[in-house]
Scaffold this motif. Structure first.
Motif, PDB file in Angstrom:
ATOM      1  N   TRP A  10       0.815  -1.228   0.000  1.00  0.00           N
ATOM      2  CA  TRP A  10       0.000   0.000   0.000  1.00  0.00           C
ATOM      3  C   TRP A  10       0.840   1.266   0.000  1.00  0.00           C
ATOM      4  O   TRP A  10       0.318   2.360  -0.219  1.00  0.00           O
ATOM      5  CB  TRP A  10      -0.905   0.023   1.238  1.00  0.00           C
ATOM      6  N   LYS A  11       2.121   1.139   0.302  1.00  0.00           N
ATOM      7  CA  LYS A  11       2.986   2.324   0.452  1.00  0.00           C
ATOM      8  C   LYS A  11       2.351   3.272   1.482  1.00  0.00           C
ATOM      9  O   LYS A  11       1.710   2.799   2.402  1.00  0.00           O
ATOM     10  CB  LYS A  11       3.229   2.993  -0.901  1.00  0.00           C
ATOM     11  N   TYR A  13      -0.290   5.079   1.661  1.00  0.00           N
ATOM     12  CA  TYR A  13      -1.663   5.422   1.291  1.00  0.00           C
ATOM     13  C   TYR A  13      -2.611   4.756   2.280  1.00  0.00           C
ATOM     14  O   TYR A  13      -2.292   3.716   2.839  1.00  0.00           O
ATOM     15  CB  TYR A  13      -1.989   4.909  -0.119  1.00  0.00           C
ATOM     16  N   LEU A 237      -4.444  -0.867  -4.329  1.00  0.00           N
ATOM     17  CA  LEU A 237      -5.316   0.105  -3.658  1.00  0.00           C
ATOM     18  C   LEU A 237      -6.716   0.129  -4.263  1.00  0.00           C
ATOM     19  O   LEU A 237      -7.593   0.849  -3.795  1.00  0.00           O
ATOM     20  CB  LEU A 237      -4.696   1.506  -3.743  1.00  0.00           C
TER      21      LEU A 237
END
Ligand code: PGA
Length: 250
Positions: A10-11, A13, A237
């Protein structure tokens, strides 16, 4: 036969409300998929949320980074044991964004690898070349150097409980995927390199491809002989996209 694995990254985010819907939709989409393994790596603050929503499901969860240290005066760091407290089973190590933006050296990635395994976490160890490196023909040297940080230090047996992710830096978040043949060539090289240390470990090693994997290219990538699944950024995402990629691994 190696099982395929699809991991969402998801980094940085997400948010409590959005995560709830995303995780629920992904869960609904993957709950019947039994032929491959699935996980999501979420930002630290949402590990508890992931644990609550995903416990007992076939969607595992993990983190995107960890400290080299077990505890101590390291402001802002998160230790491996803190991740296992929240049910994490995997952790991404050496992502190119960590290497590039946060100056993580091969040495640091090796220390993180060791810290993860000591706590019982499975490292998802990322390697990959930049565009300039590919264009100057040093892809294999770069990837070998990144792998050797772990292989030379700890030997190949540590890879029995780890995953390698090949992520060409030029393909990450750019919409430019490596072609299936380009990716396969580097995956085969990685497996061969590990086989130089231990053929059995190499044969069983799960090697993911990452870099602009989308529903439209996942099937082709995952059908290559040395590509064992994907590490998915942007598309993880979007529930429908991530589920479609998970299905491509079946
Ligand atoms: P991307 O990211 O799928 O958005 O290219 C992959 C990654 O960075 O792991």
């Amino acid at each position: 036969m190696r099982r395929k694995l699809v991991v969402g990254n998801w980094k940085m985010y997400g948010g409590l409300v959005a995560n709830q819907a995303l995780l629920q939709d992904v869960l609904n989409g993957v709950s019947e998929l039994v032929k491959a393994d699935y996980a999501v790596c979420v930002p630290f603050p949402y590990l508890s949320q992931a644990q609550t929503l995903l416990a007992g499901s076939n969607l595992a969860w993990g983190a995107q980074n960890l400290s080299t240290q077990q505890e101590g005066a390291y402001t802002g760091e998160v230790a491996a044991g803190m991740l296992t407290d929240f049910g994490c089973t995997v952790v991404i190590i050496g992502h190119s964004e960590r290497r590039g933006l946060f100056h993580e050296s091969n040495e640091i990635t090796a220390e993180k690898f060791e810290a993860a395994q000591k706590a019982g976490l499975k490292p998802i160890f990322c390697v990959g070349e930049t565009l300039a490196e590919r264009e100057s023909g040093v892809t294999e040297q770069v990837v070998a150097g990144q792998l050797d940080a772990v292989l030379v230090r700890f030997g190949a047996t540590v890879l029995k409980n780890a995953v390698v992710a090949y992520e060409p830096v030029w393909a990450i978040g750019t919409g430019k995927t490596a072609s299936a043949d380009q990716a396969q060539a580097v995956h085969a090289f990685i497996r061969q390199r590990v086989a130089g240390y231990d053929a059995g470990v190499a044969q069983n090693l799960c090697i993911l491809y990452g870099g602009s994997v989308k529903p439209g290219n996942a099937v082709e990538l995952f059908s290559m002989p040395d590509i064992d699944g994907g590490l998915i950024g942007g598309a993880s995402l979007v529930a429908n996209d991530f589920v479609a990629i998970c299905k491509a691994a079946q």
